[in-house]
Motif scaffolding. Sequence first.
Motif, PDB file in Angstrom:
ATOM      1  N   TRP A  34       0.844  -1.194   0.000  1.00 13.15           N
ATOM      2  CA  TRP A  34       0.000   0.000   0.000  1.00 13.15           C
ATOM      3  C   TRP A  34       0.877   1.242   0.000  1.00 13.15           C
ATOM      4  O   TRP A  34       1.952   1.245   0.595  1.00 13.15           O
ATOM      5  N   CYS A  35       0.379   2.296  -0.650  1.00 13.18           N
ATOM      6  CA  CYS A  35       1.106   3.568  -0.662  1.00 13.18           C
ATOM      7  C   CYS A  35       0.108   4.706  -0.536  1.00 13.18           C
ATOM      8  O   CYS A  35      -0.890   4.752  -1.269  1.00 13.18           O
ATOM      9  N   SER A 321      -9.780   6.955   4.439  1.00 10.33           N
ATOM     10  CA  SER A 321     -11.161   7.114   3.995  1.00 10.33           C
ATOM     11  C   SER A 321     -11.459   6.299   2.740  1.00 10.33           C
ATOM     12  O   SER A 321     -12.629   6.057   2.419  1.00 10.33           O
ATOM     13  N   ALA A 322     -10.411   5.889   1.994  1.00 11.21           N
ATOM     14  CA  ALA A 322     -10.637   5.089   0.787  1.00 11.21           C
ATOM     15  C   ALA A 322      -9.359   4.360   0.401  1.00 11.21           C
ATOM     16  O   ALA A 322      -8.248   4.830   0.661  1.00 11.21           O
ATOM     17  N   THR A 323      -9.541   3.204  -0.227  1.00 11.68           N
ATOM     18  CA  THR A 323      -8.434   2.487  -0.850  1.00 11.68           C
ATOM     19  C   THR A 323      -8.791   2.278  -2.316  1.00 11.68           C
ATOM     20  O   THR A 323      -9.945   1.994  -2.658  1.00 11.68           O
ATOM     21  N   HIS A 332      -9.551   8.817  -9.004  1.00  8.96           N
ATOM     22  CA  HIS A 332     -10.104   8.600  -7.669  1.00  8.96           C
ATOM     23  C   HIS A 332      -9.112   8.895  -6.549  1.00  8.96           C
ATOM     24  O   HIS A 332      -9.463   8.787  -5.380  1.00  8.96           O
ATOM     25  N   GLY A 333      -7.906   9.277  -6.932  1.00  4.91           N
ATOM     26  CA  GLY A 333      -6.903   9.644  -5.955  1.00  4.91           C
ATOM     27  C   GLY A 333      -6.633  11.133  -5.993  1.00  4.91           C
ATOM     28  O   GLY A 333      -7.226  11.918  -5.256  1.00  4.91           O
ATOM     29  N   VAL A 347      -6.302   8.692   1.128  1.00  6.21           N
ATOM     30  CA  VAL A 347      -6.477   7.627   0.132  1.00  6.21           C
ATOM     31  C   VAL A 347      -5.192   6.818   0.046  1.00  6.21           C
ATOM     32  O   VAL A 347      -4.091   7.388  -0.101  1.00  6.21           O
ATOM     33  N   LEU A 348      -5.325   5.509   0.126  1.00  3.79           N
ATOM     34  CA  LEU A 348      -4.188   4.599  -0.053  1.00  3.79           C
ATOM     35  C   LEU A 348      -4.359   3.833  -1.347  1.00  3.79           C
ATOM     36  O   LEU A 348      -5.455   3.397  -1.702  1.00  3.79           O
ATOM     37  N   VAL A 349      -3.234   3.691  -2.065  1.00  6.02           N
ATOM     38  CA  VAL A 349      -3.225   3.008  -3.353  1.00  6.02           C
ATOM     39  C   VAL A 349      -2.713   1.586  -3.160  1.00  6.02           C
ATOM     40  O   VAL A 349      -1.665   1.369  -2.543  1.00  6.02           O
TER      41      VAL A 349
END
Length: 354
Positions: A34-35, A321-323, A332-333, A347-349
């Motif tokens: 995750w980043c 709040s979102a991945t 979406h990022g 937001v995590l990618v």
Amino acid sequence: MKAAVFHGAKDIRVEDVAAPAELGVGDVLLKPYWCGICGTDLHEYAMGPIVTPATPHPLNGSVLPQILGHEFSAEVMKVGPGVVGITAGQRVSVMPLLYCGTCYYCRRSLNHLCQSMACVGLSFQWGGIAEFAVVPASHLSVLPDEVSDLQGALVEPGAVAAYGVDTAQVRPGDTVLITGAGPIGALASLYAASIGARVFISELNPTRAALARSLDVGEVLDPSAIDVSAWIKDATEGIGVDAVIECSGNERALQTALTSVRSAGRISQTGLHTRAASIDPMILSEHDITLSGTWCYPVTDWPRIIDLIARGRYPVEKVVSATIAIDDVVEHGFETLLSPTGDQVKVLVNARGK
């Protein structure tokens, strides 16, 4: 391999780039889990290049285009010559600051102030929003079983927030105002509460205010509806808070910090101001207030932050709040986070593309 590559303002491309080849001495090949998308990344996307180098960086020669991502966790795939203490298969969190080790500041253990500092994912060949990355083994901390892959990606912003609170010398029983409930403000609230402080949070944005309330660490104040400084004085018997962690990078919030903190209190400027801010220095003098800036974090802080997370003292995952998948990193990022009507805070990618 697939990577999110920054080419210039409003120009991030998810594209195929050459995968790492041979590893140098002391290097490790990672497969990111995750980043996080950081405020610095957003500034680069909106107005850059700023810290991403348009000309070769003096420390390592890196230059645009740049693979993004400096808040990440990963799996060790392979270690290079001379690496000890790190083995394939381990889960790690990356401390991304790169420093020379020989300048005035590095020789005084102030590596985060290195005169030629670089950063993985901003001024380096590799970054965390990619299928693979290469980093020095010295910059890795192994994650214990109690810390998830997602939490491991939040050690970096968690360290930023902790440094802000520590700089303000917050102690158990202190009253603390956090101005701004973005990712760093939310994390600062969690960290201050874990110390045993009474926390107040000032936030104008409804989405961020809702996230702050969900943390359940203190009262959330709307500066558009109340005079925050007056409310703070009422709540503290006319004294003011012991410390303010200014996390918004906003002139009005900094002015609120000055009028909300008690005499001989402490303000930590943790949010980055992108333009000059006006304050009344007489307030500092009249009330013996300490106003301190912070830049990043001590580079040795990773084991301590990881231990706090592992023991449940610092639930950093609450700010997410979102991945999203790597293919959605722009729409979406970056675009969602920059939108005035966006509904996300942190937001995590998923660097593995899922």
